[in-house]
Design a protein around this motif. Structure first.
Motif, PDB file in Angstrom:
ATOM      1  N   GLU A 284       0.864  -1.189   0.000  1.00 45.76           N
ATOM      2  CA  GLU A 284       0.000   0.000   0.000  1.00 45.76           C
ATOM      3  C   GLU A 284       0.891   1.226   0.000  1.00 45.76           C
ATOM      4  O   GLU A 284       1.827   1.311   0.785  1.00 45.76           O
ATOM      5  N   VAL A 285       0.608   2.147  -0.903  1.00 46.91           N
ATOM      6  CA  VAL A 285       1.382   3.391  -0.925  1.00 46.91           C
ATOM      7  C   VAL A 285       0.464   4.560  -0.605  1.00 46.91           C
ATOM      8  O   VAL A 285      -0.601   4.706  -1.215  1.00 46.91           O
ATOM      9  N   VAL A 299       1.650   9.470  -8.286  1.00 44.93           N
ATOM     10  CA  VAL A 299       2.890   9.039  -7.626  1.00 44.93           C
ATOM     11  C   VAL A 299       2.670   7.704  -6.914  1.00 44.93           C
ATOM     12  O   VAL A 299       3.490   6.782  -7.023  1.00 44.93           O
ATOM     13  N   ALA A 300       1.537   7.589  -6.218  1.00 48.32           N
ATOM     14  CA  ALA A 300       1.253   6.336  -5.503  1.00 48.32           C
ATOM     15  C   ALA A 300       1.230   5.173  -6.495  1.00 48.32           C
ATOM     16  O   ALA A 300       1.827   4.114  -6.271  1.00 48.32           O
ATOM     17  N   LYS A 301       0.593   5.407  -7.621  1.00 45.47           N
ATOM     18  CA  LYS A 301       0.467   4.338  -8.606  1.00 45.47           C
ATOM     19  C   LYS A 301       1.785   4.027  -9.302  1.00 45.47           C
ATOM     20  O   LYS A 301       2.053   2.876  -9.649  1.00 45.47           O
ATOM     21  N   ALA A 302       2.604   5.039  -9.519  1.00 40.75           N
ATOM     22  CA  ALA A 302       3.913   4.803 -10.150  1.00 40.75           C
ATOM     23  C   ALA A 302       4.766   3.888  -9.273  1.00 40.75           C
ATOM     24  O   ALA A 302       5.476   3.013  -9.772  1.00 40.75           O
ATOM     25  N   ILE A 303       4.673   4.080  -7.972  1.00 38.52           N
ATOM     26  CA  ILE A 303       5.487   3.264  -7.059  1.00 38.52           C
ATOM     27  C   ILE A 303       4.990   1.821  -7.049  1.00 38.52           C
ATOM     28  O   ILE A 303       5.781   0.890  -7.222  1.00 38.52           O
ATOM     29  N   VAL A 304       3.689   1.623  -6.880  1.00 38.87           N
ATOM     30  CA  VAL A 304       3.204   0.228  -6.854  1.00 38.87           C
ATOM     31  C   VAL A 304       3.341  -0.428  -8.222  1.00 38.87           C
ATOM     32  O   VAL A 304       3.327  -1.646  -8.330  1.00 38.87           O
TER      33      VAL A 304
END
Lengths: 404, 404
Positions: A284-285, A299-304
């Motif tokens: 989870e980010v 950004v959250a989606k780029a990391i996951v």
């Protein structure tokens, strides 16, 4: 997921159950070797309906048909589902087969064919074996069992279900959701099959915007492998059988209803991410202090979504440079010198430099089943959230051999 | 890659060599366990220079510095390189260390510090150990060896080099390139280190647009894992030592020069894709009859970038539905009913439906080291091209343990 069952008294979670006025069933028709492969849901009265659908240009026949039906009258009374065959990229015959399937269901249930949605998942490009589909529909009954939640699975390890209850004008309303999907999970709806049923009575026109908004925060923020399926959809139905005074966006209980609805979608979305093909961990980010929520979500989606972050997490390696690189790949506004990152509440990066953490402690954190990454972008006050999973040997094994 | 060494008489390939007036060296300074880890290239006279750089917002110190120097005077005389440490996300100290590194080189070579570029690759977020860097620079000599092509490698299996010769106004001009990069390989420059040296005399202002244009067709069309590094760059230098009449875009030999230059970049790009982390196969995608070349490039890249296509190719499974799904994920204009696909010249999909191929024959094609996928979008006359590799167990192994 800002809400949870612990929050105030807004809603409560209960063991999975069908809301009032819904029946269902799941059977083994013969599309799969020996697992259940067809199922349906049925409302005793026509229900208001809304849907969100894959953005893949090659939309499958069942997806196109269900979308058309819902957009026509915003109503459904039944949805027929199958796994093992996606009826996608199957040309005119695929469209005919989808229509024929809903016709068979309408005839059996003695309802209008325009009230029957259809959802398929499985291999792309093979014609739907209509003899098996026909036999499957013959077997289906109107029961209280939950077998449909298994019948729609493909590479999923287990069914994904959740039920909540919330008070609307003093009446107890139930919202229940189930879904499938563990590969081809990525942006832009719907990349899986999800169904949310409620017995609430809701004002016309309320369901679609609420679904679209909440799907954007939940299902559209999970990623397993970056691939968007041709087939998938989230459909919601509200049949009014809870007998509450009609819910509008102005009702005092509307926020609680949205909270419960969001909880259902968010729980299902996380279940899908955690059950991502071959995954061993849910990731989870959470992003805070973003310039705006678009940036936060991005950004959250780029990391996951980063294969390098995903493999590092599988390897239990606190390789924060890959998280920084994933953030920097987006066009989101970032403070290049004051970006900070925490992993399961342990400081990993402080002001864009190593937080000089204890590697042993961090390794222990990375050994857990759920990894939570918090990113502070330091440029605003918006947030973002996304869920994914690690990338493992099993992902490769599953996908190197899925079709054959 | 429309050109090759077989084409007409435009250019010829030769064994790797430094063009006239270049010297080089590579040494083991101590950044890596026992492999060579530092190197340089040097031109006996200041050379015209151009570069393309990562689009990652977190640009590494050496990338920022080299970009600044090239954009200032469009000249370089030397580039110092190291592997094992990216000097990225290292704050002010990182910037100082990059500057100090170029100062040490300028002093040793007795040239202007503004003519010294620097390139680093390796782990993000760790300070550059300047004592080792200093010792490395002390060891470097001006030789004809090719050791620098090994010294910049990280997870690469082997050095990647290519040399071509072309006639410009009757003089033989050499163009030689080398590069590294097998992970974090994705869109938007540069995601690896690439150097193209030539002894051609070229008009000022010619190099940068030519490099940018050709990088877009080559390096920017390869993908290994979808991650864009913070560090990487392609730098080209032209020192005029071939003594040809100055090349301009109007020169009769300009097209031949561009062809040779493109061949160098394209060969290096394909070498990187083929040597993608853990890969067993090079995948080339050619798109034809696209509405425009943006669409063609986008579709080609979506296919080589799909984890599901990549795992299917690793599994030697002719799972064309995944290729269709990857095409449909883009916003490129497609003919939903008349898209066709060939794999190594065998018809896989005809008019958006299975071409009813022989599975055994297709399996044999998929067993080869190079897989070529041709897509006919049937909506225009533009083309696109991209290269990638399969996704394997080894990719996961390499990346689950790279940092530690």
């Amino acid at each position: 997921m800002q809400t949870s069952s612990d929050d105030a008294t807004a809603f409560k979670t209960i063991p999975f159950t069908w809301p009032k006025g819904y029946k269902s069933d799941g059977v083994h028709a013969g599309l799969r070797q020996d697992k259940k492969d067809m199922g349906w849901i049925y409302s005793e009265v026509p229900a208001q309906a809304a849907g969100t659908y894959t953005t893949n240009q090659f939309q499958a026949a069942p997806t196109k048909l269900t979308k058309k039906l819902i957009n026509q009258d915003h109503q459904l009374q039944a949805v027929i589902m199958n796994s093992a065959n996606a009826n996608s990229v199957t040309g005119d015959q695929g469209d005919k087969d989808a229509i024929k399937t809903t016709q068979l269901v309408a005839d059996k249930l003695n309802i209008d064919q325009n009230l029957v949605g259809v959802a398929s998942t499985g291999v792309i490009g093979e014609p739907l074996p209509m003899d098996i589909i026909t036999k499957g529909i013959e077997q289906l009954k109107l029961t209280d069992n939950h077998d449909v939640t298994s019948a729609i699975l493909t590479t999923d390890k287990h069914p994904k279900t959740v039920s909540t209850q919330v008070q609307i004008f003093g009446k107890t309303v139930t919202i229940s959701g189930f879904c499938k999907g563990s590969g081809m999970i990525h942006p832009n709806m719907a990349t899986m099959l999800g169904f949310v049923l409620t017995d609430a009575s809701v004002a016309s026109g309320l369901l679609q915007p609420m679904l679209s908004q909440e799907v954007d925060k939940t299902f559209n923020q999970i990623t397993v492998d970056g691939d968007t399926s041709t087939n998938d959809m989230v459909v919601t139905m509200a049949n009014g059988e809870a007998d509450n005074q009609e819910l509008t966006t102005d009702s005092p209980d509307y926020p609680a209803f949205v909270q419960a609805f969001n909880y259902v979608l968010s729980t299902l979305a996380q279940d899908i991410a955690a059950d991502g093909e071959g995954s061993t961990k849910l990731v989870e980010v959470n992003v805070k202090n973003a310039a705006n929520s678009d940036d936060g979500q991005k950004v959250a989606k780029a990391i996951v979504g980063s294969n390098l972050v995903k493999t590092a997490i599988f390897g239990q390696d606190a390789n924060w440079g890959r998280i920084i690189a994933a953030i920097g790949q987006t066009n989101a506004k970032v403070d290049l010198n004051h970006t900070s990152i925490w992993l399961n509440d342990l400081a990993l990066v402080k002001n864009s430099a190593s937080a000089h953490f204890d590697e042993a402690v961090m390794k222990q954190a990375l050994a857990q089943d759920k990894i939570t990454i918090l990113v502070d972008l330091n440029v605003g006050d918006a947030t973002g959230q996304a869920w994914g999973c690690d990338l493992t040997y099993s992902y490769v094994r599953i996908n190197a051999s899925y079709r054959s």
